[in-house]
Each structure stands twice: as structure tokens, then as C-alpha cells.
Design a protein around this motif. Structure first.
Motif, short mmCIF file in Angstrom:
data_model
loop_
_atom_site.label_atom_id
_atom_site.label_comp_id
_atom_site.label_asym_id
_atom_site.label_seq_id
_atom_site.Cartn_x
_atom_site.Cartn_y
_atom_site.Cartn_z
N GLY A 1 9.63 58.60 28.03
CA GLY A 1 8.55 59.27 28.74
C GLY A 1 7.17 58.74 28.39
N LEU A 2 7.05 58.14 27.21
CA LEU A 2 5.78 57.55 26.78
C LEU A 2 5.61 56.12 27.29
N GLY A 3 6.66 55.56 27.88
CA GLY A 3 6.56 54.22 28.42
C GLY A 3 7.32 53.14 27.67
N TYR A 4 8.06 53.52 26.62
CA TYR A 4 8.90 52.55 25.92
C TYR A 4 10.13 52.28 26.79
N GLU A 5 10.37 51.01 27.07
CA GLU A 5 11.43 50.65 28.01
C GLU A 5 12.66 50.05 27.35
N ASP A 6 12.50 49.43 26.19
CA ASP A 6 13.62 48.77 25.53
C ASP A 6 14.14 49.65 24.41
N LEU A 7 14.91 50.67 24.78
CA LEU A 7 15.38 51.67 23.83
C LEU A 7 16.90 51.62 23.69
N GLU A 8 17.36 51.82 22.45
CA GLU A 8 18.78 51.87 22.17
C GLU A 8 19.08 53.13 21.36
N ASN A 9 20.19 53.76 21.66
CA ASN A 9 20.56 55.02 21.02
C ASN A 9 21.91 54.88 20.35
N TYR A 10 21.92 54.95 19.01
CA TYR A 10 23.17 54.91 18.26
C TYR A 10 23.74 56.33 18.27
N VAL A 11 24.53 56.64 19.26
CA VAL A 11 25.04 57.99 19.47
C VAL A 11 25.87 58.47 18.29
N GLY A 12 26.67 57.59 17.71
CA GLY A 12 27.47 57.98 16.56
C GLY A 12 26.61 58.32 15.35
#
Length: 201
Positions: free
Chosen positions: A170-181
Motif C-alpha cells: 500500500g505504500l508503493g513497495y512492489e518487489d515484496l516476498e512473504n515467507y509464509v512458513g
């Protein structure tokens, strides 16, 4: 007030079905807040009983969540343990363009963290990302990431990291990765790898 009531219900309820309904209700109340804007009361849920109990339940469904979330239209890439290993190896050559961010609270991080990770607690997100670069670095110990940088996020079991990723999108960061585990999955895999090493000796 709703969060306080739910936290109280979590403490008193011994019925699993009731607990799960309460958790789902709390999640529904706050699910849209991460992108639209975070309130102080919402930010504190990362430290409240409800969030911790929810994350403990989610530990049993990490693999399912990782697979199912990959099919959703989310503003981040789902990553796993093997991806995190690549993060650790490549960090030394990143030139500060890649950041592995632990969004757990400081007392949790003291118990252990993924190598190369830096800490920005979710409870501080509302103010952290509005700080000027110099103040951000002074408070958190690393350069404030630019919008073009790659950020990977993790917590205990993927609940807070998901909210953090949505907020940063929402702040404009586009290259995001989420380590769900997240941390729970990392520790589980590290223990398996250690067992394999001992078995091969």
C-alpha cells in the motif's frame, strides 16, 4: 474495543471451535486495514493474545497456506525455506538492495532469528515507514529500504508477515516476498537438516 473483547474471549474459552470462530472474526475485522491504513489498536494485535494463538494454529497449516496463497492475486511472492536459504547466501552481495525483515517483536527475536535478517516489529510499522531515512537507520540499525528494493518478510507463522507485506504494498513497495512458513517453518527445517547431518556421520 472489539479486539479487547476478542482477546478476553480467547483466554476464557476452552472450546476449540469457539476459539477458531473468534480468531476468524478478529482476522476479518482487520484484514483490510493493512492496505487501507493501520490504526493504533490494529497494530497492537501483533502483541496481543489473539494474534499469537492464531499463529500457533496456523503452524499446522503452513504448507497448505503456501500452496493456496500462490493462487491468489496478492501483492507479494510466496517463498519457502529453500528460497530463504538463497536469501542468506546472497545477502553478502546485495549492496543493501535486498532486505530480509523480521516483523516479530524484539522479545521474540531474542529467542532466535534467521541469519542476515533485520528487525522492524509490525507493532511499529505505522510510524517506522514514515520516518526520515536518518531516523529510520538510527532506530532500526539499517538503511531505510527504497521502493525499488526487494523486501522479504517473515514472523512466527505467516500472519503478521502477510499483514506487513500488504501494508508495504500500500505504500508503493512492489518487489515484496512473504515467507509464509516463517520462523516456525525455518526452525522445523533446520532441525530436519541437522538430523540428516548427524545420521550421515
Amino acid at each position: 474495543m472489539a479486539s479487547r473483547h476478542l482477546a478476553f474471549s480467547f483466554k476464557k474459552s476452552l472450546n476449540y471451535a469457539s476459539l477458531r470462530r473468534n480468531v476468524c472474526l478478529m482476522t476479518a475485522i482487520h484484514s483490510r486495514s493493512a492496505v487501507a491504513g493501520l490504526s493504533d489498536s490494529w497494530m497492537r494485535t501483533g502483541q496481543q493474545t489473539g494474534s499469537i494463538l492464531y499463529e500457533q494454529q496456523q503452524q499446522q497449516q503452513r504448507r497448505y497456506n503456501t500452496q493456496s496463497n500462490n493462487n491468489q492475486n496478492v501483492p507479494y511472492k510466496i517463498i519457502d525455506y529453500q528460497d530463504i536459504q538463497k536469501w542468506i547466501r546472497r545477502k553478502a552481495d546485495s549492496k543493501n538492495a535486498r532486505h530480509l525483515i523480521d516483523v516479530r517483536e524484539e522479545n521474540e527475536v531474542k529467542e532466535g532469528y534467521i541469519p542476515t535478517a533485520v528487525n522492524v516489529p509490525l507493532s511499529q510499522f505505522l510510524t517506522a515507514w514514515t520516518l526520515p531515512s536518518e531516523e529510520f537507520k538510527e532506530k532500526f540499525g539499517f538503511d531505510k529500504p527504497e521502493k525499488k528494493h526487494t523486501l522479504a518478510l517473515y514472523c512466527l507463522a505467516g500472519v503478521r508477515s502477510t499483514k506487513a507485506a500488504e501494508y508495504l504494498a500500500g505504500l508503493g513497495y512492489e518487489d515484496l516476498e512473504n515467507y509464509v512458513g516463517s520462523w516456525a517453518d525455518f526452525i522445523e527445517n533446520e532441525e530436519k537438516e541437522e538430523a540428516k547431518r548427524k545420521a550421515n556421520k
